[in-house]
Motif scaffolding. Sequence first.
Motif, PDB file in Angstrom:
ATOM      1  N   UNK A   1       0.819  -1.214   0.000  1.00 29.04           N
ATOM      2  CA  UNK A   1       0.000   0.000   0.000  1.00 29.04           C
ATOM      3  C   UNK A   1       0.852   1.264   0.000  1.00 29.04           C
ATOM      4  N   UNK A   2       1.944   1.245   0.745  1.00 29.76           N
ATOM      5  CA  UNK A   2       2.809   2.428   0.822  1.00 29.76           C
ATOM      6  C   UNK A   2       3.441   2.737  -0.529  1.00 29.76           C
ATOM      7  N   UNK A   3       3.866   1.705  -1.247  1.00 29.27           N
ATOM      8  CA  UNK A   3       4.476   1.905  -2.562  1.00 29.27           C
ATOM      9  C   UNK A   3       3.457   2.422  -3.572  1.00 29.27           C
ATOM     10  N   UNK A   4       2.249   1.861  -3.536  1.00 30.50           N
ATOM     11  CA  UNK A   4       1.211   2.303  -4.469  1.00 30.50           C
ATOM     12  C   UNK A   4       0.837   3.758  -4.216  1.00 30.50           C
ATOM     13  N   UNK A   5       0.707   4.131  -2.959  1.00 27.66           N
ATOM     14  CA  UNK A   5       0.365   5.518  -2.633  1.00 27.66           C
ATOM     15  C   UNK A   5       1.474   6.465  -3.068  1.00 27.66           C
ATOM     16  N   UNK A   6       2.711   6.065  -2.889  1.00 29.99           N
ATOM     17  CA  UNK A   6       3.861   6.863  -3.319  1.00 29.99           C
ATOM     18  C   UNK A   6       3.834   7.067  -4.835  1.00 29.99           C
ATOM     19  N   UNK A   7       3.580   5.989  -5.574  1.00 28.45           N
ATOM     20  CA  UNK A   7       3.514   6.067  -7.030  1.00 28.45           C
ATOM     21  C   UNK A   7       2.372   6.985  -7.463  1.00 28.45           C
ATOM     22  N   UNK A   8       1.222   6.820  -6.823  1.00 27.93           N
ATOM     23  CA  UNK A   8       0.064   7.650  -7.162  1.00 27.93           C
ATOM     24  C   UNK A   8       0.338   9.124  -6.928  1.00 27.93           C
ATOM     25  N   UNK A   9       0.970   9.448  -5.818  1.00 24.03           N
ATOM     26  CA  UNK A   9       1.266  10.855  -5.492  1.00 24.03           C
ATOM     27  C   UNK A   9       2.247  11.469  -6.480  1.00 24.03           C
ATOM     28  N   UNK A  10       3.167  10.659  -6.983  1.00 19.99           N
ATOM     29  CA  UNK A  10       4.212  11.194  -7.866  1.00 19.99           C
ATOM     30  C   UNK A  10       3.810  11.229  -9.343  1.00 19.99           C
ATOM     31  N   UNK A  11       2.998  10.258  -9.756  1.00 19.49           N
ATOM     32  CA  UNK A  11       2.693  10.151 -11.182  1.00 19.49           C
ATOM     33  C   UNK A  11       1.356  10.760 -11.575  1.00 19.49           C
TER      34      UNK A  11
ATOM     35  N   UNK B   1      -8.158   0.950   1.768  1.00 13.43           N
ATOM     36  CA  UNK B   1      -7.876   2.188   2.498  1.00 13.43           C
ATOM     37  C   UNK B   1      -7.260   3.280   1.626  1.00 13.43           C
ATOM     38  N   UNK B   2      -6.878   2.964   0.384  1.00 11.44           N
ATOM     39  CA  UNK B   2      -6.191   3.947  -0.449  1.00 11.44           C
ATOM     40  C   UNK B   2      -7.168   4.652  -1.398  1.00 11.44           C
ATOM     41  N   UNK B   3      -7.048   5.979  -1.565  1.00 11.93           N
ATOM     42  CA  UNK B   3      -7.896   6.727  -2.499  1.00 11.93           C
ATOM     43  C   UNK B   3      -7.385   6.623  -3.930  1.00 11.93           C
ATOM     44  N   UNK B   4      -7.378   5.420  -4.444  1.00 16.39           N
ATOM     45  CA  UNK B   4      -6.821   5.118  -5.766  1.00 16.39           C
ATOM     46  C   UNK B   4      -7.781   4.177  -6.481  1.00 16.39           C
TER      47      UNK B   4
ATOM     48  N   UNK C   1     -12.605   4.381  -7.458  1.00 12.17           N
ATOM     49  CA  UNK C   1     -13.440   3.185  -7.437  1.00 12.17           C
ATOM     50  C   UNK C   1     -12.615   1.957  -7.108  1.00 12.17           C
ATOM     51  N   UNK C   2     -13.253   0.981  -6.471  1.00 13.31           N
ATOM     52  CA  UNK C   2     -12.661  -0.330  -6.202  1.00 13.31           C
ATOM     53  C   UNK C   2     -13.556  -1.362  -6.872  1.00 13.31           C
ATOM     54  N   UNK C   3     -13.048  -2.024  -7.906  1.00 10.13           N
ATOM     55  CA  UNK C   3     -13.842  -2.995  -8.659  1.00 10.13           C
ATOM     56  C   UNK C   3     -13.221  -4.375  -8.511  1.00 10.13           C
ATOM     57  N   UNK C   4     -14.019  -5.328  -8.049  1.00 10.29           N
ATOM     58  CA  UNK C   4     -13.578  -6.725  -7.972  1.00 10.29           C
ATOM     59  C   UNK C   4     -14.403  -7.554  -8.948  1.00 10.29           C
ATOM     60  N   UNK C   5     -13.725  -8.293  -9.794  1.00 16.99           N
ATOM     61  CA  UNK C   5     -14.389  -9.099 -10.812  1.00 16.99           C
ATOM     62  C   UNK C   5     -14.480 -10.543 -10.325  1.00 16.99           C
ATOM     63  N   UNK C   6     -15.690 -11.089 -10.319  1.00 20.30           N
ATOM     64  CA  UNK C   6     -15.898 -12.448  -9.821  1.00 20.30           C
ATOM     65  C   UNK C   6     -15.230 -13.495 -10.708  1.00 20.30           C
ATOM     66  N   UNK C   7     -14.946 -14.627 -10.118  1.00 22.27           N
ATOM     67  CA  UNK C   7     -14.267 -15.734 -10.794  1.00 22.27           C
ATOM     68  C   UNK C   7     -15.276 -16.810 -11.204  1.00 22.27           C
ATOM     69  N   UNK C   8     -14.785 -17.777 -11.962  1.00 18.99           N
ATOM     70  CA  UNK C   8     -15.613 -18.907 -12.398  1.00 18.99           C
ATOM     71  C   UNK C   8     -14.803 -20.183 -12.230  1.00 18.99           C
ATOM     72  N   UNK C   9     -15.394 -21.183 -11.600  1.00 19.67           N
ATOM     73  CA  UNK C   9     -14.676 -22.433 -11.367  1.00 19.67           C
ATOM     74  C   UNK C   9     -14.730 -23.316 -12.602  1.00 19.67           C
ATOM     75  N   UNK C  10     -13.583 -23.899 -12.963  1.00 19.50           N
ATOM     76  CA  UNK C  10     -13.486 -24.747 -14.151  1.00 19.50           C
ATOM     77  C   UNK C  10     -13.018 -26.143 -13.722  1.00 19.50           C
ATOM     78  N   UNK C  11     -13.910 -27.105 -13.789  1.00 18.69           N
ATOM     79  CA  UNK C  11     -13.557 -28.475 -13.416  1.00 18.69           C
ATOM     80  C   UNK C  11     -13.046 -29.231 -14.635  1.00 18.69           C
TER      81      UNK C  11
END
Length: 347
Positions: free
Chosen positions: A132-142, A155-158, A325-335
């Motif tokens: 999280x610390x690295x991502x926040x640092x990257x976001x602030x700089x880029x 917890x991050x505003x990204x 936004x925080x988007x989580x994409x659901x998975x699908x089980x493959x037997x």
Amino acid sequence: MEDIAKMAGVSKSAVSLALNGKTGISSETRDRVLEIARESGYSPKPRASAVENAVKSLSFLVFTNSGIVLEAYYQQPFFRELIHYIEDRCRSKGYSLLFSSVDMEYFEREIKMLAEDNQSDGIILLGNNLTPEEILDISNRLGPHLVVLDNCFDKLPVHFVSMNNFMGAYQAGAHLCSIGHTEIGYIASNVRIQNFEERKVGFYEALHEQGLEIHPDHIFAVAPTMLSSQEDLKKQIKAYMETGRQLPTAIFCECDYIAISAMKTLSELGIRVPEQVSVVGFDNISESRIISPELTTVHVEKKRMAQLAVDLLIESIEQGVEATSKIRVDTRFVERHSSHPPRKSAN
């Protein structure tokens, strides 16, 4: 640039700075890079015109050599598929896609260079190996136009686009329980990232609901980026079997790399999959359909994740949307064929 960087023993960012006459590297490094470039017959492109500079572009940014994302990350099956879908979506939206990689060993220096030399409208950051610390640092700089792919920290505003790791591993655990397995093992990555931690929680939850637990002796750990058999895993399994105990009848692996490696290792030990041990993976990489038996696994919607990441980034750029936004994409089980009900005891 990559060839020159290897010959000079520097990063591609350093080569870029040298060829463009920018600060950030020593005069010795600059001279060495320019000399190698001349000797190699390298001729830099002329600067783009204002019209050419108007071309819209996004950057795909990767931090390599952290144990899970290799320097040749684009050859790793999961990332190769993901990049393909990102490129397709960018093209359909009228954007070109640039690529940048940073060696984690030079994190501070190369982030600074990227901030000074960033030429794209926005960045898709492959973030599965970042804290999280690295991502926040990257976001602030880029800058604000950033979407992190394949990770999520609430917890991050990204902007984040990730897979539902908990759901996928829960599906795997529920499958093994439903076909009758009660002695279940777990092969973890010896490099820990957020995705693997979420998968562990989901898998354990599925077993807990059935009143099952994983015995500590049934937990193994291996490298997560090898498709071949692994001597280390072979030693772990041999040591376990030398105690006279039976292996668990099924094993969940935190990713397909580990699952395929485990299947090859078990085969070399004379242990049949799935007749003696069922194996289940996670990711559904293309190699999971080539291995024999074909691997039962969790399908990650890489195409959907790629499309959402590109669309979210373009919306941020073109419409100035500030809410993250925080988007989580659901998975699908493959037997497939690597999992099977446990053999009945001769008794």
